[in-house]
Design a protein around this motif. Structure first.
Motif, PDB file in Angstrom:
ATOM      1  N   LEU A   6       6.086  -1.068   2.355  1.00  0.00           N
ATOM      2  CA  LEU A   6       5.723  -1.398   0.978  1.00  0.00           C
ATOM      3  C   LEU A   6       4.208  -1.328   0.888  1.00  0.00           C
ATOM      4  O   LEU A   6       3.504  -1.828   1.774  1.00  0.00           O
ATOM      5  N   TRP A   7       3.691  -0.717  -0.177  1.00  0.00           N
ATOM      6  CA  TRP A   7       2.237  -0.509  -0.242  1.00  0.00           C
ATOM      7  C   TRP A   7       1.762  -0.550  -1.688  1.00  0.00           C
ATOM      8  O   TRP A   7       2.541  -0.415  -2.632  1.00  0.00           O
ATOM      9  N   ALA A   8       0.447  -0.721  -1.835  1.00  0.00           N
ATOM     10  CA  ALA A   8      -0.195  -0.625  -3.140  1.00  0.00           C
ATOM     11  C   ALA A   8      -1.586  -0.051  -2.942  1.00  0.00           C
ATOM     12  O   ALA A   8      -2.253  -0.317  -1.939  1.00  0.00           O
ATOM     13  N   GLY A   9      -2.037   0.738  -3.904  1.00  0.00           N
ATOM     14  CA  GLY A   9      -3.342   1.390  -3.815  1.00  0.00           C
ATOM     15  C   GLY A   9      -3.269   2.784  -4.393  1.00  0.00           C
ATOM     16  O   GLY A   9      -2.374   3.117  -5.167  1.00  0.00           O
ATOM     17  N   LYS A  10      -4.206   3.624  -3.994  1.00  0.00           N
ATOM     18  CA  LYS A  10      -4.257   4.985  -4.512  1.00  0.00           C
ATOM     19  C   LYS A  10      -3.110   5.841  -4.005  1.00  0.00           C
ATOM     20  O   LYS A  10      -2.583   6.689  -4.714  1.00  0.00           O
ATOM     21  N   SER A  11      -2.721   5.629  -2.740  1.00  0.00           N
ATOM     22  CA  SER A  11      -1.625   6.403  -2.161  1.00  0.00           C
ATOM     23  C   SER A  11      -1.147   5.701  -0.905  1.00  0.00           C
ATOM     24  O   SER A  11      -1.806   4.781  -0.395  1.00  0.00           O
ATOM     25  N   VAL A  12      -0.001   6.152  -0.377  1.00  0.00           N
ATOM     26  CA  VAL A  12       0.528   5.555   0.837  1.00  0.00           C
ATOM     27  C   VAL A  12      -0.389   5.824   2.029  1.00  0.00           C
ATOM     28  O   VAL A  12      -0.406   5.070   3.003  1.00  0.00           O
ATOM     29  N   ASP A  13      -1.159   6.901   1.966  1.00  0.00           N
ATOM     30  CA  ASP A  13      -2.071   7.217   3.063  1.00  0.00           C
ATOM     31  C   ASP A  13      -3.345   6.381   3.023  1.00  0.00           C
ATOM     32  O   ASP A  13      -4.013   6.221   4.046  1.00  0.00           O
ATOM     33  N   ARG A  14      -3.692   5.885   1.825  1.00  0.00           N
ATOM     34  CA  ARG A  14      -4.896   5.045   1.701  1.00  0.00           C
ATOM     35  C   ARG A  14      -4.552   3.786   0.914  1.00  0.00           C
ATOM     36  O   ARG A  14      -5.070   3.553  -0.178  1.00  0.00           O
ATOM     37  N   PRO A  15      -3.681   2.939   1.475  1.00  0.00           N
ATOM     38  CA  PRO A  15      -3.255   1.756   0.716  1.00  0.00           C
ATOM     39  C   PRO A  15      -4.319   0.665   0.706  1.00  0.00           C
ATOM     40  O   PRO A  15      -5.107   0.542   1.646  1.00  0.00           O
ATOM     41  N   VAL A  16      -4.336  -0.112  -0.360  1.00  0.00           N
ATOM     42  CA  VAL A  16      -5.161  -1.318  -0.398  1.00  0.00           C
ATOM     43  C   VAL A  16      -4.499  -2.396   0.454  1.00  0.00           C
ATOM     44  O   VAL A  16      -5.159  -3.119   1.189  1.00  0.00           O
ATOM     45  N   TRP A  17      -3.176  -2.500   0.322  1.00  0.00           N
ATOM     46  CA  TRP A  17      -2.430  -3.402   1.194  1.00  0.00           C
ATOM     47  C   TRP A  17      -1.105  -2.749   1.536  1.00  0.00           C
ATOM     48  O   TRP A  17      -0.647  -1.831   0.860  1.00  0.00           O
TER      49      TRP A  17
END
Length: 290
Positions: free
Chosen positions: A187-198
């Motif tokens: 599970l992720w959040a941010g610009k993309s799964v490769d550069r997640p914020v968390w």
């Protein structure tokens, strides 16, 4: 009648962050630890501010590791044999919204009370509440889009593209699942799964009920309260911040009014009773003078 309490008195923050998956952490682990400590789980600390919590049977262990070797702030493992390798492992990194971690530990506490058949229940495809696709359902019901970003991966992605849940199929390395992001669920959040914020990961054997508790919380459209000065820059650029109005003063009760009147009465004067309307007949008026 007592005045109803204003729920805004209990809000810890001055802005609402939406969508909730962009709210980041509150910076405290107490709410997530509380469901386990309420069951009498053992708590220990090391010389650093790391916290370790273990179940009475030692078959579930949690580490809250602000001084850990990587950004895995929360690591939870369960064991069929307390001296063997983990049956499943979950990791939440340092920026996961605290409410999502609390949703997991609350579900874990409930599962532990039901016994190892529940907190060690492995997913089984097509088996109702144990089906590995079930955690995707709460997200899809809230408008997340079903996706297959690459071969062997099924996903649900938020409408704004800033969060997602991925489920990998096929054989995975059990050791890598526990120590890297190459896990069964991510599970992720941010610009993309490769550069997640968390991000948060869960290995193959993680019970579906625990994962679904998290995705249900993520799918909740209600915003999360945060303090504006603590809101990191990436949130301000992607999330919506709505000021939380200050709480209104409580409505005074009749007893409050009576006390206020009494406090303004000069000392030594008796209390003045308030006349009540009467339903009896009025006394006869005197006859006019001749």
């Amino acid at each position: 009648m007592n005045a109803q309490p204003d729920p805004r008195h209990d809000i810890d923050g001055d802005v609402h962050v939406s969508p909730s998956y962009l709210a980041s952490t509150t910076g405290t682990g107490d709410p997530a630890l509380a469901p386990l400590l309420a069951l009498g789980w053992n708590l220990q600390c090391d010389e650093d501010p790391n916290v370790y919590v273990s179940a009475p049977d030692r078959r579930v262990r949690l580490g809250y590791l602000p001084e850990g070797e990587d950004d895995g702030l929360w690591r939870i493992n369960a064991y069929t044999d307390s001296f063997g390798p983990p049956a499943w492992g979950v990791c939440f990194n340092a920026r996961v919204p605290s409410e999502f971690v609390t949703a997991f530990t609350t579900a874990l506490a409930a599962a532990y009370e039901q016994g190892p058949d529940v907190y060690l229940a492995r997913p089984v495809p097509g088996q109702g509440e144990r089906d590995p696709f079930l955690p995707l359902v709460p997200l899809l019901k809230q408008g997340w889009e079903f996706d297959r970003p690459r071969r062997g991966v099924f996903a649900a992605q938020a409408p704004d593209g800033l969060a997602g849940l991925e489920f990998a199929t096929g054989d995975l390395d059990p050791a890598a699942e526990l120590t890297t992001r190459d896990a069964r669920w991510q599970l992720w959040a941010g610009k993309s799964v490769d550069r997640p914020v968390w991000y948060a990961t869960a290995s193959t054997g993680t019970p579906i009920a625990l994962l679904t508790a998290v995705t249900q919380r993520v799918a909740d459209p209600a915003p999360l309260p945060r303090w504006r000065q603590d809101t990191v820059s990436y949130i301000k650029g992607m999330a919506q911040l709505t000021p939380i109005p200050p709480p209104s003063p409580p409505t005074p009760t009749p007893l409050d009014v009576q006390r206020a009147v009494a406090s303004r009465r000069p000392a030594g004067l008796p209390a003045v009773s308030v006349p009540r309307w009467s339903t009896t007949s009025r006394p006869a008026l005197p006859s006019p003078r001749r």
